[in-house]
Design an enzyme around this catalytic site. Structure first.
Site, PDB file in Angstrom:
ATOM      1  N   ASP A  98      -4.615   7.137   5.373  1.00  0.00           N
ATOM      2  CA  ASP A  98      -3.306   7.443   4.804  1.00  0.00           C
ATOM      3  C   ASP A  98      -3.510   7.628   3.305  1.00  0.00           C
ATOM      4  OD1 ASP A  98      -0.575   7.509   4.161  1.00  0.00           O
ATOM      5  OD2 ASP A  98      -0.093   6.033   5.698  1.00  0.00           O
ATOM      6  N   ASP A 199       0.776  11.157   2.563  1.00  0.00           N
ATOM      7  CA  ASP A 199       2.042  10.508   2.247  1.00  0.00           C
ATOM      8  C   ASP A 199       2.881  11.361   1.290  1.00  0.00           C
ATOM      9  OD1 ASP A 199       3.573   7.838   2.169  1.00  0.00           O
ATOM     10  OD2 ASP A 199       3.288   8.263   0.037  1.00  0.00           O
ATOM     11  N   GLU A 256       3.622  14.003   5.592  1.00  0.00           N
ATOM     12  CA  GLU A 256       4.963  13.421   5.652  1.00  0.00           C
ATOM     13  C   GLU A 256       5.903  14.339   4.869  1.00  0.00           C
ATOM     14  OE1 GLU A 256       7.235   9.230   4.733  1.00  0.00           O
ATOM     15  OE2 GLU A 256       5.956  10.128   3.228  1.00  0.00           O
ATOM     16  N   HIS A 331       6.158   2.586  10.108  1.00  0.00           N
ATOM     17  CA  HIS A 331       6.330   1.432   9.216  1.00  0.00           C
ATOM     18  C   HIS A 331       7.546   1.546   8.302  1.00  0.00           C
ATOM     19  CE1 HIS A 331       4.458   4.569   6.968  1.00  0.00           C
ATOM     20  NE2 HIS A 331       4.680   3.920   5.845  1.00  0.00           N
ATOM     21  N   ASP A 332       8.227   2.681   8.319  1.00  0.00           N
ATOM     22  CA  ASP A 332       9.412   2.874   7.469  1.00  0.00           C
ATOM     23  C   ASP A 332      10.707   2.841   8.264  1.00  0.00           C
ATOM     24  OD1 ASP A 332       7.845   3.290   5.185  1.00  0.00           O
ATOM     25  OD2 ASP A 332       7.686   5.445   5.569  1.00  0.00           O
TER      26      ASP A 332
HETATM   27  C1  GLC Z   1       6.141   7.141   2.310  1.00  0.00           C
HETATM   28  C2  GLC Z   1       5.617   5.934   3.030  1.00  0.00           C
HETATM   29  C3  GLC Z   1       6.377   4.735   2.565  1.00  0.00           C
HETATM   30  C4  GLC Z   1       6.184   4.580   1.091  1.00  0.00           C
HETATM   31  C5  GLC Z   1       6.529   5.867   0.337  1.00  0.00           C
HETATM   32  C6  GLC Z   1       6.006   5.826  -1.049  1.00  0.00           C
HETATM   33  O1  GLC Z   1       7.455   7.421   2.614  1.00  0.00           O
HETATM   34  O2  GLC Z   1       5.659   6.121   4.405  1.00  0.00           O
HETATM   35  O3  GLC Z   1       6.013   3.564   3.234  1.00  0.00           O
HETATM   36  O4  GLC Z   1       6.998   3.544   0.608  1.00  0.00           O
HETATM   37  O5  GLC Z   1       5.963   7.003   0.939  1.00  0.00           O
HETATM   38  O6  GLC Z   1       4.614   5.934  -1.061  1.00  0.00           O
END
Ligand code: GLC
Ligand code: CA
Length: 562
Positions: A98, A199, A256, A331-332
């Site tokens: 990641d 990310d 993402e 995880h979010d």
């Molecule tokens: C993404 C991750 C999240 C994180 C954010 C900032 O959305 O999935 O967990 O807090 O990026 O890096």
């Protein structure tokens, strides 16, 4: 159909801090992961995606990186990492890292240098601006509440952070930044990792001139996030990364990318784009939110018809042109069974039904740790038991706005990211077998019942159902590549579709709720040569599958040779 290994794979996501603690300090670690690889192999997954494990002061559990080429001390050492990679490969699995390229930690040496003075050589590694009218340079709001700007006294300027103030955004307009990031990505690839989840990749480029948004958030027109999401230059940057670095390796990449529909996603994943293999879309994650962005906390009921519309659109638009990444949890997000299923009376059947859904759509299925045993949301009484920076910022902001405690906690119970972050439930002992010490975040008290030991023992468990789904994917190409067609689009409780490849057709029937609706299939479905591949209830004797009274959360997958 353009076969690829990452299309045929199932991905398992590990949130390392909560997965397995090997040394009793209450924090999951790499040796912990290594000790559970046989469990993952037994489940049958092909790819392991590990959330960030780089050196980090941990304000956002590793998504604030202070050294891209080192391992977080709490998680272990580079030797542990090398061993983990080797052990994953020995078992025939792959590792996806990641990578956070949008921002670093405020403790990253680049930022420490950057903030030193206005003419520091690293000043332009980040986005610094003068204030405006005694306030921040513009009105954009951070994902984690408040302004995206943090004032820094030392040089009397503000720096931009889309996430927390401990996560300053890198300046991708600076070629030196780009070059350094490319070098680092190549360094990991040379180590032998099998891909990346990028990310927040949609946000690496910001609107030129950083203009005010019409309305910082919740506006129906130009939302602030349109000022920093999916802009044209993101694609230039990604193509550059692909041509210079990624192209040389047989890897898997997933970005993402919030805030887009499938047509826009094709700009990232369309065949021939030379960018990414897949992106995580967010449309279905906002089904139960009053609005996008920070509207996530205002929970509204979601409708199956809307879910069908969204998923059908993605399935249809991307078919033969790109590739989907299918997920219901990470995880979010809250736990999928608590959000889209029923974690009270029908936890087991509803978790199996949701698994059937994700594993029979076109695209690569993602399992989030604990989903395979049906782990649920938590509801801690006190904010003191929460750890997530987004949750804590939200709580503070709402308290300042005078919102009653009870109301805030209600939203947190539903939507806090800590729902997915409570430690993995390995067994029924005090801390769920996750640690012998005190866990960094409390375990869910239902671990006495919901845990891996129980799941592995019980042949009817959610775990064994996942195993079967994963195995079926390996046996039937139609599950991977078949073309999706929606049936019964207007049905409010049943989600049914077919997947067709050459002379094989898959028929998927999902009852999304706890009632017992009648399924009536069109005449084209005759029983000739039809085979039930998997279901979460025993079929009734003498039934006709075309006219079925479905049981609560019933799921069935049939295969028919045409
Ligand atoms: C993404 C991750 C999240 C994180 C954010 C900032 O959305 O999935 O967990 O807090 O990026 O890096
Ligand atoms: Ca540990």
């Amino acid at each position: 159909m353009n076969p690829k290994w990452w299309k045929e794979s199932v991905v398992y996501q590990i949130y390392p801090i909560s997965f397995m603690d090997s040394n009793g300090d209450g924090i999951g670690d790499l040796r912990g992961i290594i000790s559970k690889l046989d469990y993952l192999k037994d489940l049958g997954v092909d790819v392991i995606w590990v959330c960030p494990i780089y050196k980090s002061p941990n304000h956002d559990n590793g998504y604030d990186i202070s050294d891209y080429c080192d391992i977080m001390a709490e998680f272990g050492t580079m030797e542990d990492f090398d061993l983990m990679l080797k052990e994953i490969h020995l078992r025939g699995m792959k590792l996806v890292m990641d990578l956070v390229l949008n921002h670093t930690s405020h403790k990253h040496p680049w930022f420490l240098e950057s903030r030193r003075s206005k003419d520091d050589p690293k000043r332009d590694f980040y986005i610094w601006r003068k204030g405006k009218n005694g306030g921040p340079p513009n009105n954009w709001e951070s994902y984690f509440s408040g302004s995206v700007w943090e004032y820094d006294e030392q040089t009397d300027e503000y720096y931009l952070h889309l996430y927390s103030k401990y996560q300053p955004d890198l300046n991708w307009e600076n070629p030196q930044v780009v070059e350094k990031l490319h070098e680092m990505v190549a360094w990991w690839l040379k180590k032998g990792v099998d891909g990346f989840r990028f990310d927040a990749i949609a946000h690496i480029v910001k609107q030129k001139g950083l203009p005010d948004a019409d309305n910082p958030h919740r506006a129906p027109t130009v939302r602030a996030y349109e000022m920093f999401s999916n802009l044209e230059d993101v694609h230039t940057m990604l193509q550059n990364l692909y041509d210079k670095v990624l192209y040389f390796y047989d890897i898997m990449t997933v970005g993402e990318t919030s805030g887009l529909g499938p047509e826009q996603a094709l700009d990232y994943v369309g065949d021939g784009r030379r960018e990414l293999n897949m992106t995580f879309q967010f449309e279905h994650m906002f089904l139960d939110a009053a609005s996008a962005g920070s509207g996530k906390w205002d929970v509204v009921p979601w409708s199956l018809i809307e879910l069908k519309k969204i998923m059908t659109n993605w399935q249809t638009v991307l078919h033969n042109r790109g590739w989907n990444a299918n997920y219901l949890c990470n995880h979010d997000q809250p736990r999928s069974v608590s959000r889209f299923g029923n974690d009270m009376v029908c936890r087991v059947p509803s978790a199996k039904m949701l698994a059937t859904f994700i594993h029979t759509l076109e695209g690569t299925p993602y399992i989030y740790q604990g989903e395979e045993i049906g782990m649920t949301n938590v509801a801690f009484d006190s904010i003191d038991d929460y750890r997530d920076v987004e949750t804590l910022n939200y709580y503070e902001e709402q308290r300042m706005n005078g919102v009653p405690e009870e109301e805030i906690m209600k939203a947190i119970h539903k939507k806090s990211r800590d729902n997915a972050r409570t430690p993995m439930q390995w067994d029924g002992t005090e801390h769920a077998g996750f640690t012998t010490g005190t866990p960094w975040l409390r375990v869910n008290s239902n671990h006495m019942e919901i845990n891996v030991v129980n799941a592995v023992k019980d042949p009817d468990s959610i775990f064994h159902y996942y195993k079967k789904l994963i195995a079926l994917r390996k046996q039937h190409k139609v599950i991977v590549y078949g073309e999706y067609k929606l049936l019964l689009p207007e049905h409010e409780e049943i989600y049914a579709y077919t997947r067709t490849l050459e002379n094989e057709r898959l028929l998927v029937i999902l009852n999304f709720f706890g009632k017992e609706p009648m399924l009536e299939l069109p005449d084209e479905f005759n029983p000739d040569g039809i085979e039930l591949l998997i279901s979460n209830y025993e079929p009734r004797k003498g039934e006709d599958f075309r006219k079925l009274k479905l049981r609560p959360y019933e799921a069935r997958v049939y295969l028919q040779r045409l």
